[in-house]
Design an enzyme around this catalytic site. Structure first.
Site, PDB file in Angstrom:
ATOM      1  N   HIS B 219      41.764  46.334  30.960  1.00  0.00           N
ATOM      2  CA  HIS B 219      41.482  45.702  29.679  1.00  0.00           C
ATOM      3  C   HIS B 219      42.429  46.135  28.566  1.00  0.00           C
ATOM      4  CE1 HIS B 219      37.251  43.872  30.529  1.00  0.00           C
ATOM      5  NE2 HIS B 219      38.167  43.498  31.392  1.00  0.00           N
ATOM      6  N   SER B 223      44.102  40.669  31.654  1.00  0.00           N
ATOM      7  CA  SER B 223      44.474  40.113  32.946  1.00  0.00           C
ATOM      8  C   SER B 223      45.867  39.507  32.897  1.00  0.00           C
ATOM      9  CB  SER B 223      43.493  39.018  33.343  1.00  0.00           C
ATOM     10  OG  SER B 223      42.247  39.566  33.627  1.00  0.00           O
ATOM     11  N   ASP B 248      33.437  32.345  37.335  1.00  0.00           N
ATOM     12  CA  ASP B 248      33.034  33.389  38.286  1.00  0.00           C
ATOM     13  C   ASP B 248      31.676  33.070  38.905  1.00  0.00           C
ATOM     14  OD1 ASP B 248      35.283  34.977  38.097  1.00  0.00           O
ATOM     15  OD2 ASP B 248      34.506  36.179  36.453  1.00  0.00           O
TER      16      ASP B 248
END
Ligand code: HEM
Ligand code: FES
Lengths: 190, 426
Positions: B219, B223, B248
């Protein structure tokens, strides 16, 4: 803060003649004591994992050889590990003796691997020296490998009639444990 | 840390405000997987697999704790206690099948996750630490799964333990002592079974801890994405929630369907029948193989059959561990500044060769130790090492990358300004 002058130093922090402060000594002494103490505590924490007294106590066994015919072998256990006891035939002995030591990965003669006067009794751990499987070849009809001794099916190690490694990944011969003939037909292992 | 345009956490509910001043846990969640975490807008489904790995860790911990309520880590009754779980314990069969197949799915998603990283260059700066921590998790997973597989105390459990601890015997001089220390005996027995259970219970929680570090390290830069191009502005990102919670969530649904098919219709497909025979120290199964997820490494272990300076056995062990340790150096072996394989024409070819190579290794690792499998594993092991130690360093210098988009947004919507209209964005 900004106006600290040397006179405000805490007691023991002023450098001695040789540049070592009393506090440096105390720091090193304290950290050393803690370090040594920590290391000493680690010992039992590590050692508790070693084989315990009851495991070590399974020391020796007696094996009766009278029922094993030439050409036969039995499997028994010693210290929770399997063991081969093999009655070699005259041919097998001749075959093992015919091999020159320079051909061997772990050079040893059959005589070195058997007890004096009992060359026909080959006693070894039944634990492949590669990664510990039990080789085949003790029971009737099992694969004895290319050299007529034992064959380990796990990764293909071939042992000869003296249980010496001849081919495959195992680095050494099958281990010969310590043993003693207590009569012509009994042997004490361990 | 996050991008400056990240949404700020501003609780309106008075209780949440009170909470935020005392224990800002909701703030942490908001900034990590909520609206407050901006993520590149162009992530594809390969970016689902981290979350899926986390899902399977949770499944393993929950079912594992349940199994531990009924399981007995004693070599004389361990096998019977697993049968007791299967036959007598209410829903015990379900818990055990979920746990056993959960381990396989955990490895499937983690392998896809790792190969995602390999293809898209996720190991490159500034995410090296994310990659390294991921490898630590992978090693811990392998240790956990190995020890878990010993617990049912079947034939494969026992002989697997014998073979794997036998690896340590290859260490010169102290090898045998180390093996006996690990096992607490001369061969696997009660002492070994007990300590494996203790560690099998512990390690998943260590894994959970390392996952926190892995995500923390991730983080900081955020990403990466399929183009490998850095985020340049707010137009390149969308908030994690609801965009990626939804994406997700869809992935979770798909994998759970596949998982349910395995658990309910093929629960023993990935297992070995021999493990339903109780451990017998006096009889080795004819064909010892580890679980499928270890096969590529097992093939490398068995590929060394001749002594060359060192004994063959030591080479096999060194190569097997080396094949994983090598990956720790990957960020410094592949120096190409281009992250994504999409823009690296040569890298892309070799990447797929590596995938096929690892599949071949896996196939050989599951096969008996006979020709032609031994020779094939030797060639495939050679390629594996050559890929990382020779091919990658060379092509990272010689290859001419394809032109890259100027930004993530350009990659998604094209350069034409009018293409930025939703209707045209096909
Ligand atoms: C990283 C997560 C984990 C992995 C990869 C894993 C893997 C495994 C595997 C492969 C088995 C053998 C399955 C079989 O064939 O029976 C097993 C068994 C077992 N595991 Fe785990 N496990 C994990 C977490 C846990 C946790 C957290 C616990 C306990 C709190 C646990 C408790 C057990 C027990 C009691 C058994 C023996 C019963 C059985 O064989 O089904 N596991 N585990
Ligand atoms: S254990 Fe015998 S050949 Fe590997």
């Amino acid at each position: 803060m900004a106006t600290v002058d040397t006179n405000d130093q805490a007691p023991g922090t002023e450098p001695e003649e040789d540049g070592v402060r009393r506090r440096d000594f105390l720091n090193i002494a304290a950290v050393s004591v803690a370090g040594v103490g920590g290391a000493v505590v680690l010992l039992p924490l590590i050692n508790q994992m070693s084989p315990s007294a009851d495991v070590l106590a399974l020391s020796s066994i007696d094996v009766d050889l009278s029922a094993i015919e030439a050409g036969q072998a039995i499997k028994t256990t010693w210290r929770k590990q399997p063991l081969f006891v093999r009655h070699l035939t005259a041919d097998e002995i001749a075959e093992a003796d015919a091999v020159s030591l320079s051909e061997l990965r772990d050079p040893q003669t059959l005589a070195e691997r058997t007890a004096e006067g009992h060359k026909e009794w080959l006693i070894t751990l039944a634990v492949c020296t590669h990664l510990g499987c039990i080789p085949l070849g003790a029971a009737q009809g099992e694969n004895r490998g290319e050299y007529g001794g034992y064959f380990c099916p796990c990764h293909g190690s071939h042992y000869d009639t003296a249980a010496r490694i001849r081919k495959g990944p195992a680095p050494t011969n099958l281990v010969v444990p310590e043993y003693e003939f207590t009569s012509d037909t009994t042997v004490t292992i361990g | 840390m996050s991008f400056p345009w990240a949404e700020q956490y501003k609780p309106t509910n008075p209780f949440m405000r009170w909470m935020d001043d005392r224990l800002p846990l909701p703030r942490l969640v908001y900034n990590a997987v909520g609206k407050g975490y901006p993520v590149p807008r162009n992530l594809n489904y390969f970016w689902n697999f981290g979350v899926l790995a986390g899902l399977f860790l949770v499944i393993q911990i929950v079912t594992g704790i349940v199994l531990a309520m009924h399981y007995a880590a004693n070599s004389s009754i361990a096998f019977a206690s697993v049968e007791h779980i299967m036959r007598d314990v209410n829903s015990g069969w379900l818990m055990r099948y979920v746990h056993a197949n959960g381990a396989s799915f955990f490895f499937i998603v983690v392998y896809i996750h790792i190969f995602r990283g390999l293809y898209y260059g996720s190991y490159k700066p500034p995410r090296e630490m994310v990659w390294l921590l991921g490898l630590v998790i992978f090693l811990l997973m392998m240790a956990t799964a190995f020890m878990g597989y010993v617990l049912p105390w079947g034939q494969m459990s026992y002989w697997g333990a014998q073979v794997i601890t036998g690896l340590f015997e290859a260490i010169p001089l102290v090898g045998t002592t180390i093996k006996e220390w690990l096992l607490g005996g001369f061969a696997p027995d009660n002492a070994a079974l007990n300590r494996f259970f203790s560690l099998h219970y512990l390690l998943p929680f260590v894994i959970a801890g390392v996952i926190i570090l892995h995500i923390w390290a991730l983080h900081l830069p955020g990403s990466s994405n399929p183009t490998g191009v850095d985020v340049k502005g707010p137009q390149d990102t969308v908030p994690f929630h609801p965009y990626y919670t939804a994406k997700d969530g869809f992935g979770v649904g798909v994998i759970l369907i596949l998982f349910a098919i395995m658990v309910f219709f093929l629960p023993n497909y990935l297992g070995h029948a021999d493990n339903y025979i109780e451990a017998n120290p006096l009889s080795t199964p004819a064909h010892i193989v580890p679980e499928w997820y270890f096969w590529p490494f097992y093939a490398i272990l068995r590929a060394f059959t001749v002594d060359f300076i060192l004994p063959a056995k030591l080479w096999g062990v060194v190569a097997m561990f080396g094949s994983i340790l090598l990956l720790f150096f990957l960020p410094w072996l592949d120096k190409s500044p281009v992250r994504s394989g999409k823009y690296r024409p040569q890298f892309k070819i070799w990447f797929w060769v590596l995938v096929v190579d690892v599949l071949i290794l896996g196939w050989c690792g599951g096969a008996p130790a006979e020709e032609p499998y031994v020779m094939i594993s030797q060639l495939a092991s050679m390629y594996y090492f050559a890929h990382f130690l020779i091919i990658l360093p060379i092509i990272s210098r010689t290859e001419r990358p394809r032109p890259m988009p100027n930004s993530i947004t350009e990659a998604v919507l094209g350069t034409d300004e009018s293409a930025a209209q939703p209707a045209a964005a096909s």
